[in-house]
Design a protein around this motif. Sequence first.
Motif, PDB file in Angstrom:
ATOM      1  N   PRO A  81       2.516  -7.991  -4.836  1.00 16.07           N
ATOM      2  CA  PRO A  81       1.982  -6.626  -4.721  1.00 16.07           C
ATOM      3  C   PRO A  81       0.509  -6.570  -5.114  1.00 16.07           C
ATOM      4  O   PRO A  81       0.074  -7.269  -6.020  1.00 16.07           O
ATOM      5  N   ASP A  82      -0.251  -5.776  -4.376  1.00 17.53           N
ATOM      6  CA  ASP A  82      -1.621  -5.482  -4.765  1.00 17.53           C
ATOM      7  C   ASP A  82      -1.772  -3.969  -4.636  1.00 17.53           C
ATOM      8  O   ASP A  82      -0.782  -3.257  -4.714  1.00 17.53           O
ATOM      9  N   ASP A  83      -2.970  -3.472  -4.396  1.00 18.78           N
ATOM     10  CA  ASP A  83      -3.090  -2.018  -4.361  1.00 18.78           C
ATOM     11  C   ASP A  83      -2.747  -1.417  -3.006  1.00 18.78           C
ATOM     12  O   ASP A  83      -2.880  -0.225  -2.798  1.00 18.78           O
ATOM     13  N   ARG A  84      -2.295  -2.248  -2.095  1.00 22.24           N
ATOM     14  CA  ARG A  84      -1.962  -1.715  -0.770  1.00 22.24           C
ATOM     15  C   ARG A  84      -0.542  -1.145  -0.750  1.00 22.24           C
ATOM     16  O   ARG A  84       0.329  -1.614  -1.486  1.00 22.24           O
ATOM     17  N   PRO A  85      -0.282  -0.153   0.126  1.00 21.92           N
ATOM     18  CA  PRO A  85       1.098   0.290   0.289  1.00 21.92           C
ATOM     19  C   PRO A  85       1.945  -0.818   0.924  1.00 21.92           C
ATOM     20  O   PRO A  85       1.405  -1.705   1.581  1.00 21.92           O
ATOM     21  N   ARG A  86       3.243  -0.754   0.694  1.00 26.12           N
ATOM     22  CA  ARG A  86       4.145  -1.776   1.244  1.00 26.12           C
ATOM     23  C   ARG A  86       5.306  -1.072   1.922  1.00 26.12           C
ATOM     24  O   ARG A  86       5.794  -0.046   1.439  1.00 26.12           O
ATOM     25  N   PRO A 129       0.432 -15.183  14.574  1.00 25.91           N
ATOM     26  CA  PRO A 129       0.029 -14.465  13.362  1.00 25.91           C
ATOM     27  C   PRO A 129      -1.092 -13.469  13.635  1.00 25.91           C
ATOM     28  O   PRO A 129      -1.689 -13.568  14.689  1.00 25.91           O
ATOM     29  N   PRO A 130      -1.372 -12.552  12.704  1.00 27.11           N
ATOM     30  CA  PRO A 130      -0.742 -12.363  11.400  1.00 27.11           C
ATOM     31  C   PRO A 130       0.675 -11.785  11.518  1.00 27.11           C
ATOM     32  O   PRO A 130       0.943 -10.962  12.389  1.00 27.11           O
ATOM     33  N   PHE A 131       1.551 -12.229  10.626  1.00 28.14           N
ATOM     34  CA  PHE A 131       2.918 -11.745  10.611  1.00 28.14           C
ATOM     35  C   PHE A 131       2.996 -10.432   9.841  1.00 28.14           C
ATOM     36  O   PHE A 131       2.133 -10.156   8.998  1.00 28.14           O
ATOM     37  N   PRO A 132       4.034  -9.623  10.125  1.00 33.64           N
ATOM     38  CA  PRO A 132       4.124  -8.316   9.470  1.00 33.64           C
ATOM     39  C   PRO A 132       4.072  -8.377   7.947  1.00 33.64           C
ATOM     40  O   PRO A 132       3.542  -7.465   7.317  1.00 33.64           O
ATOM     41  N   ALA A 133       4.593  -9.437   7.358  1.00 37.08           N
ATOM     42  CA  ALA A 133       4.545  -9.515   5.896  1.00 37.08           C
ATOM     43  C   ALA A 133       3.097  -9.501   5.412  1.00 37.08           C
ATOM     44  O   ALA A 133       2.795  -8.966   4.349  1.00 37.08           O
ATOM     45  N   GLN A 134       2.183 -10.067   6.212  1.00 34.66           N
ATOM     46  CA  GLN A 134       0.763 -10.014   5.859  1.00 34.66           C
ATOM     47  C   GLN A 134       0.138  -8.704   6.323  1.00 34.66           C
ATOM     48  O   GLN A 134      -0.497  -8.001   5.564  1.00 34.66           O
ATOM     49  N   LYS A 135       0.299  -8.434   7.613  1.00 40.75           N
ATOM     50  CA  LYS A 135      -0.321  -7.247   8.201  1.00 40.75           C
ATOM     51  C   LYS A 135       0.697  -6.548   9.077  1.00 40.75           C
ATOM     52  O   LYS A 135       0.877  -6.888  10.233  1.00 40.75           O
ATOM     53  N   GLY A 136       1.367  -5.571   8.504  1.00 40.30           N
ATOM     54  CA  GLY A 136       2.389  -4.853   9.254  1.00 40.30           C
ATOM     55  C   GLY A 136       1.922  -3.450   9.588  1.00 40.30           C
ATOM     56  O   GLY A 136       0.904  -3.265  10.234  1.00 40.30           O
ATOM     57  N   LEU A 137       2.679  -2.468   9.079  1.00 41.08           N
ATOM     58  CA  LEU A 137       2.341  -1.077   9.365  1.00 41.08           C
ATOM     59  C   LEU A 137       0.968  -0.731   8.808  1.00 41.08           C
ATOM     60  O   LEU A 137       0.712  -0.931   7.620  1.00 41.08           O
ATOM     61  N   TRP A 138       0.130  -0.208   9.638  1.00 39.50           N
ATOM     62  CA  TRP A 138      -1.252   0.161   9.275  1.00 39.50           C
ATOM     63  C   TRP A 138      -1.942  -0.970   8.506  1.00 39.50           C
ATOM     64  O   TRP A 138      -2.723  -0.732   7.580  1.00 39.50           O
ATOM     65  N   GLY A 139      -1.614  -2.185   8.888  1.00 38.73           N
ATOM     66  CA  GLY A 139      -2.283  -3.347   8.298  1.00 38.73           C
ATOM     67  C   GLY A 139      -1.745  -3.779   6.948  1.00 38.73           C
ATOM     68  O   GLY A 139      -2.307  -4.670   6.318  1.00 38.73           O
ATOM     69  N   ASN A 140      -0.644  -3.170   6.505  1.00 41.37           N
ATOM     70  CA  ASN A 140      -0.131  -3.462   5.163  1.00 41.37           C
ATOM     71  C   ASN A 140       1.148  -4.301   5.208  1.00 41.37           C
ATOM     72  O   ASN A 140       1.853  -4.312   6.222  1.00 41.37           O
ATOM     73  N   PRO A 141       1.470  -4.943   4.090  1.00 37.38           N
ATOM     74  CA  PRO A 141       2.658  -5.811   4.061  1.00 37.38           C
ATOM     75  C   PRO A 141       3.930  -5.040   4.439  1.00 37.38           C
ATOM     76  O   PRO A 141       4.182  -3.966   3.902  1.00 37.38           O
TER      77      PRO A 141
END
Lengths: 185, 429, 578
Positions: B78-83, B199-211
């Motif tokens: 986790p970082d400051d991005r939404p998941r 790639p990038p896979f959704p775990a890296q960049k999924g919804l709106w670029g977030n994990p």
Amino acid sequence: MAEQELHFTDEELNEIEKIKAKFPTAKAATLRVLWVAQKKYGHVEPEVQALVAKTLDLPESHVHGVASFYTQYYKEEMGKFVLDVCTCLSCQLCGGYDVLHQIEDRLGIKAGETTDDGLFSVQEVECLGACGYAPMVQITNGVYANNLTEEKVDKLLENLKNGKMPEFESMVMRQNEKRIKAATE
Amino acid sequence: MVEDWKSYEPLLIPDIPNLHKIDVYEDNGGYEAFRTVLGDQDKWSRKNVTEEVKAANIRGRGGAGFNCGLKWSFMPEPDDRPRYLACNGDESEPGTFKDRNIFEFNPHLFIEGALIAAYAMSIDTIYVYVRGEYIDWVNKFEEAVEEAYEKGYIGNNILDSDFSVDLHTTYGAGAYICGEETGMLESLEGKRGYPRVKPPFPAQKGLWGNPTTINNIETLANVPLVINNGAEWYQSIGVEGHTGPVLYGISGHVNKPGVYEYPAGMPVMDLINDVAGGIRGGKKLKALIPGGASTPILRADQLEGVSMDSNSLREAGSMMGTAGMVVMDEDTDMVDLLWRITHFFHHESCGQCTPCRDGTGWLEKVMVKIKNGNGEIKDLDLLLDMTTMMEGRTICALADAAAWPVRHTITRFRDEFEARCKKSVHAVA
Amino acid sequence: MPEVFIDNERYEFEGDHMALQFILDQGMEVPFFCYHPSMSIPANCRQCMVKAGQYIKDDETGEYELDENGERKIRWFPKMQTSCALKLQDGMVIQTQETSEEAERAQKDTLELLLINHPLDCPICDQAGECPLQIQTYKYGPEGSRFEVKKVHKPKRVELGPRVTLDAERCINCTRCVRFTEEISETNQLTIVSRGDKNYPMTAPNQEFDDPYSMNTVDICPVGALTSTDFRFKARVWEMNQTPSIDITNGKGCNIDLWTRDNQVLRITPRQNKAVNDYWMPDEGRSAYELFNENRASRPSIKLDGSNQSNTSWNNAIETFAETIEAHSGDDVLVIGSPHASVEENYALNKFFNLLGASNARFTPHIIDGYGDGFLITDDQAPNTNGCRLLNLNETDHKDLATAISKAKVCIILSDNLVGRKVVAASDLGNTYTISFATNMTETAKASDLVIPITCVAEHAASYVNIDGRIQRSFPAKETKYTNRRLNLEMSEGRLDRYGTNFDNWVSEEHKVDCLPLWDFLNKLAERLGLDYHVNHSRTILAEISSAIPSFENVTFEKMDEQQGIQLNLDNQKIKQK
Ligand SMILES: Cc1cc2nc3c(=O)[nH]c(=O)nc-3n(C[C@H](O)[C@H](O)[C@H](O)COP(=O)(O)O)c2cc1C
Ligand code: SF4
Ligand code: SF4
Ligand code: FES
Ligand code: FES
């Protein structure tokens, strides 16, 4: 239809706000707001698409691209009842085409057409996720009519003509005997 | 192969009337798994939950059969991005009609599984994406979600813990491709359902670029079972390499079509003959599509000793897919059947990439020609060559899904196809 | 340094690279359509397939693992990769169509698929000759097609907007045009509509594709699906000459190419320059070609009686000019330079009349506040405002210029339509003897007593300083009555020029304008006046400027050519930017 006539009511705008609140962007609400608009106008003709774009403050081209991608949006006015006949894999095996031809025959139109009285449109559609209850028809993006036979189709048309929609039919797993019993009691 | 299946009691959709109501669900042990996890976060640390689910090896029920816990472990720290957790209820693969049963009869099991998944991956927002045609099921499901919110299972500081998550339900508007995981993400973002390049896979960049993690509805419904009973117990259901309960959707020419819940690894012939009551009208079995339209068709003679699990089906020359079994009797016209499958993929290709956009149309048009008796033998070889031109060359797997049935139906029923062809005018004497 | 192996050659690289761009940068080739270096990478055409893998390194030792023959072991990726979206990794192995039959086959297959629904109407398609689809098909495509069924039909000849016409059947759905309106011009006017093989790009219903940059989509469309409504069916590309130049319709100085045939400019397209306009230009700049062909000042003209002008001979024009100068003192002569003319013209004119005692030339910038968009359209309507400033001409506003004109007995105007752009009224010029050096017969030229036709940017080599202070130059693209393509080594020679003769019916003498470069005319005038002034070429003028004015130090045509223009230092000139 002139553009200035089209607008959402406060109630609809409320609903739209609720939809928007689900997502971090207004764009994400495009599909849902097209649904709201289609529910209201019965179709998403160009003016309706423009209203959706305006409401969400999005480019009209975006809304147009989305509306034209998804098959459930009616890009033109349809009959009061739209009969989506599944002719896909399992339905094909179980008589989906017979159902389609029967409906075409009874209504005197072909798939993709609307009856002159504006009551019925018929479309051939892809699998609707009711394969075990084939052949089947979905009515105006709503209720499913399952396990159709020639008699059931005639009855369905008759009922619709009289304004009577079929009710939602729960298809309980055969293993759930208690549940079946509870449902039939 | 599972043998003692007759005594099996459903776990995903147990025989309990009104289980879709939260009180009934709770009375029957519902939300216990979630409570257990939140109540003892030392034992059930985020990592331990993921490990347990991974050890259970819940094979993804959306079609690809990927180990669910392993997929969760791909999420970055986790970082400051939404998941996000995006739950796939698009269910559009022809022959598949199982997830709707979960929405209708046991929605809380799935909600509970999604909540545990969200906990394990530190996810703050869950989306449940359902195909637009299932609007009646969406409405039913939303009632269940509302109940879960009211009871405090979803929302802020759930059950007085430090865990908070939201769950939003939304739906599509008619596009099979929105079941492909990244097509679904695009649709969730309000766009045309164009699958993304990976790639990038959704775990890296999924919804709106977030994990983001994507799981099928049925996959997630298995999670509470694992937490309540342990990975070892879960592994005891089914067969080596493919475990747990499976919702089999059986359709086509059987006496008792429908959804049935049994362990993975069910003998195919038992499912057809005993569970689904055998072939209609006392006819003979001709063929089976085991896991939705894209999985390779198997002739009756290829089904001997085969069970519904990935290993056995792979050995037989097919795949488990969605376990949507389409059964065909001896009168089935394979040319018509294959044409209709090619029509489906032609209609559903998103049109983004060349081999699929133009290939699916070409496949269908050649099939129409053959169906109408205008085909030639060379057209069959052309079709087979086209499958090579499409497979593995596209952005998403729809092109593969379109190619496989063509390749296998033609090779496995070649006589029938040749019989429909004209004698080639170019034939060398 | 990380290394990659492409077609068995080793390359080092640093930082992030996609394989396709890296390969292109090495001067090698992989065919592609949807990729564009300035836009996002959708990898949708699937044309740029290569075979790729990774040499296997032992995790512990970091050494490459070897097979029994001592060769490095490769782990091939399970599928063919689109090179445009394949990020280079240390130890990556790539085989293009040159060394891999699988890659060659994949590329051939994609081309066969692209062509099945394509109308194959190259003989009537504008793009033919410069069509990536056509070129790649020749190079990498199949011999024939196995497609014997019906093609998909889509809308044709759709006027998407005022300037762009769509033939959707030719479209290969690369989405470049859509991405352009989303990512570059940001008007979002285009989208792909429908689904599957019915896909094509469109505007929203009832909306026009009037994006001020719309015609860039014509350039980047890799097929003839988007064509210029104006240019459609005018010429085949192989009949034209392509000459580098600078957009003179605003202050940005977009780098462009002038496409000429038979000494007419038929179209203008952008030429890539990362420091100025990248691959793009505004639509406005493209219609400037009409300025170069039409309404030109050709042969000198003179007002004899009343307000009627009539053509006169060069000799008479020189004589009249000289007599006028001789009849007045330097103080009575007002010289007006022009932000619309080049650095060399402004300098030469100013210097010439300084020698005759006139005071420093003035000029009036041509700014329309709020016209610019912060991208390639500027408030500044002229290509060389900063050039005039750096040459230290007197920047004069409308009012002061009118006053100066009213005081002068002779007014000399360097191609600037002061009347047309409402700096002065035609009547303001009534009381002074007005001499215009003009490229076009503008209101100002028409209001003048003597008109000396001079070459335009399409006919001479000269430089312009853009709003950001970058000096860039033009090349002669069309011949005048007095120049000759075969003798002028700076001019390009196309097939028609090389093999045609004056007797061919597609050669028209009238397309050659009867005009002279300003400096050539000044030479003649100097000769008549007995003035010690002579320059051979704009190059000589620039050399003089460069040694005389510090801002232009070290500026030469050669250096501009090498570096695609030179950034000048504007700071010490206290120049305001618009
Ligand atoms: C063309 C295509 C359609 C798909 N449709 C669905 C679908 O309707 N529902 C689903 O759950 N997965 C579908 N999938 C699989 C998803 O991409 C994804 O693998 C799955 O949702 C992941 O969940 P799981 O690991 O829990 O199975 C589809 C895949 C492809 C290529
Ligand atoms: S393979 Fe087909 S469905 Fe998938 S992205 Fe390409 S065109 Fe779309
Ligand atoms: S019109 Fe041209 S640029 Fe646009 S998608 Fe089609 S081929 Fe690409
Ligand atoms: S095939 Fe008709 S509902 Fe699935
Ligand atoms: S250029 Fe790589 S896929 Fe189009």
